[in-house]
Design a protein around this motif. Structure first.
Motif, PDB file in Angstrom:
ATOM      1  N   GLU A 194       0.845  -1.192   0.000  1.00 44.76           N
ATOM      2  CA  GLU A 194       0.000   0.000   0.000  1.00 44.76           C
ATOM      3  C   GLU A 194       0.881   1.243   0.000  1.00 44.76           C
ATOM      4  O   GLU A 194       1.903   1.295   0.693  1.00 44.76           O
ATOM      5  N   TYR A 209      -3.659   0.348  -3.230  1.00 45.09           N
ATOM      6  CA  TYR A 209      -3.049  -0.966  -3.346  1.00 45.09           C
ATOM      7  C   TYR A 209      -1.918  -0.938  -4.388  1.00 45.09           C
ATOM      8  O   TYR A 209      -2.041  -0.324  -5.447  1.00 45.09           O
ATOM      9  N   ALA A 257      -4.207 -12.776  -0.704  1.00 45.74           N
ATOM     10  CA  ALA A 257      -4.753 -12.646   0.652  1.00 45.74           C
ATOM     11  C   ALA A 257      -3.739 -12.014   1.607  1.00 45.74           C
ATOM     12  O   ALA A 257      -4.112 -11.544   2.675  1.00 45.74           O
ATOM     13  N   PHE A 311      -1.017  -9.223   2.856  1.00 45.39           N
ATOM     14  CA  PHE A 311      -0.639  -7.824   2.680  1.00 45.39           C
ATOM     15  C   PHE A 311       0.546  -7.500   3.574  1.00 45.39           C
ATOM     16  O   PHE A 311       0.765  -8.120   4.616  1.00 45.39           O
ATOM     17  N   ARG A 352      -6.110 -10.962   6.665  1.00 43.50           N
ATOM     18  CA  ARG A 352      -7.384 -10.836   7.368  1.00 43.50           C
ATOM     19  C   ARG A 352      -8.066 -12.197   7.285  1.00 43.50           C
ATOM     20  O   ARG A 352      -8.101 -12.822   6.221  1.00 43.50           O
ATOM     21  N   ILE A 362      -8.131 -10.331  -0.918  1.00 43.06           N
ATOM     22  CA  ILE A 362      -8.153  -8.873  -1.074  1.00 43.06           C
ATOM     23  C   ILE A 362      -8.567  -8.557  -2.506  1.00 43.06           C
ATOM     24  O   ILE A 362      -7.848  -8.876  -3.458  1.00 43.06           O
ATOM     25  N   ASP A 363      -9.704  -7.941  -2.675  1.00 42.60           N
ATOM     26  CA  ASP A 363     -10.210  -7.648  -4.022  1.00 42.60           C
ATOM     27  C   ASP A 363      -9.581  -6.357  -4.528  1.00 42.60           C
ATOM     28  O   ASP A 363     -10.160  -5.272  -4.416  1.00 42.60           O
ATOM     29  N   VAL A 364      -8.401  -6.471  -5.115  1.00 36.77           N
ATOM     30  CA  VAL A 364      -7.645  -5.290  -5.533  1.00 36.77           C
ATOM     31  C   VAL A 364      -8.283  -4.566  -6.712  1.00 36.77           C
ATOM     32  O   VAL A 364      -7.953  -3.408  -6.992  1.00 36.77           O
ATOM     33  N   SER A 404     -11.355  -1.761  -5.211  1.00 38.75           N
ATOM     34  CA  SER A 404     -11.060  -0.950  -4.027  1.00 38.75           C
ATOM     35  C   SER A 404     -11.717   0.416  -4.165  1.00 38.75           C
ATOM     36  O   SER A 404     -11.829   0.958  -5.263  1.00 38.75           O
TER      37      SER A 404
END
Length: 318
Positions: A91, A96, A114, A116, A125, A186-188, A191
């Motif tokens: 980040e 992202y 998944a 980060f 998470r 993580i749905d990049v 976002s």
């Protein structure tokens, strides 16, 4: 991999998965590629070292994403301290950032990352409700499981409430213990970011034109690091707005880029100049400031842009 090759690689991956793309060649631009597919719109900043992306560029990138209901994304290879890891999401200024290989996995393999990165290591998470259910089904108390994992009781409670990220090591132990996938992807590509849309104009000419556009009923958002100076809208109609003192080679190049971006994001473009003759570059009208002063409202400006575009087509095909 140098920046030019990196940009070509990202563009190839996008096009190979059905995205329409436009590329920017504008020094210091807040984005290098804009890409669209179905209902998804991406503004992408490509930089070999993601730490070279400035806060000003990032804020503009977030403004564009917010204005167009798009997702901002950075693609790079390294930070100033280390290489970016494949399959890990980083980040920068709330945006992202990932390696091109990770983008490939997302777009081609439909595999969302998944993991980060944060100071101190890698985290995930997890599905807290699922963790709690599995713990209770397997007969572990909070204290027993926390001790088994080597974490505090409070941390485990926070995991189950979804209030705390889990270190990668603990997440792996949990998934091995329960033989269940617990990490949340993580749905990049979807976002959403917060952005300050109230940015002051930088020159007297910008202020004059912004004020005029606002009087016509258009919402105006200043953009500093792009081929255009602002984005404007009236209901669902959006305009990429360039401003310049006079027509130069740079003005023409910027208008050509705006035309390409407009095709991808389904928006019109217009350049308003202190002094110029009315003409069209690509499909972007260049109009003198005086013409704007004669326009009565937003609908009339929209009609003017559309009529100029039609006129140039009539000239081309007559």
């Amino acid at each position: 991999m140098d920046r030019e090759r990196l940009i070509r690689t990202v563009e190839a991956v996008l096009k190979g998965t059905g995205y329409k793309t436009a590329r920017m060649e504008f020094r210091g631009s807040c984005f290098d590629i804009v890409a669209s597919r179905l209902f998804l719109l991406l503004f992408i900043k490509v930089s070999t070292n993601i730490d070279t992306v400035t806060e000003e560029q990032a804020e503009d990138l977030k403004r564009l994403a917010r204005f167009f209901n798009a997702s901002p994304l950075m693609v790079g290879i390294k930070t100033k301290n280390s290489e970016l890891e494949e399959g890990v999401v980083y980040e920068r200024f709330g945006i992202y950032a990932l390696r091109p290989e990770t983008l490939y996995d997302v777009l081609v393999e439909n595999e969302l990352p998944a993991i980060f990165a944060e100071r101190g290591g890698f985290y995930v998470r997890i599905n807290g409700a699922l963790l709690k259910r599995l713990r209770e089904e397997r007969g572990y108390s909070i204290n027993e499981l926390a001790q088994l994992l080597g974490v505090s009781r409070k941390s485990l409670i926070n995991y189950e409430r979804g209030e705390q990220a889990v270190s990668l090591e603990v997440a792996i132990r949990l998934e091995e213990l329960f033989d269940e996938p617990l990490a949340e992807p993580i749905d990049v590509l979807h976002s959403r970011v917060e952005a300050n849309l109230n940015v002051r104009p930088e020159t007297p000419l910008e202020k004059e034109i912004f004020d005029r556009l606002k009087k016509l009923g258009l919402g105006v958002v200043k953009v500093k690091k792009a081929p255009f100076n602002a984005v404007s809208k009236e209901n669902e109609f959006k305009i990429l707005t360039g401003i310049d003192q006079r027509k130069t080679r740079s003005t023409v190049k910027r208008a050509e880029m705006v035309a390409e971006v407009g095709k991808i994001i389904n928006s019109d473009g217009v350049f308003i100049l202190e002094k110029t003759k009315t003409e069209v570059v690509g499909e972007v009208p260049l109009i003198p400031k005086e013409s704007l002063e004669e326009v009565k409202d937003a609908d009339e400006l929209i009609d003017l842009i559309e009529e100029l575009k039609k006129e140039i087509k009539r000239q081309l095909f007559s």
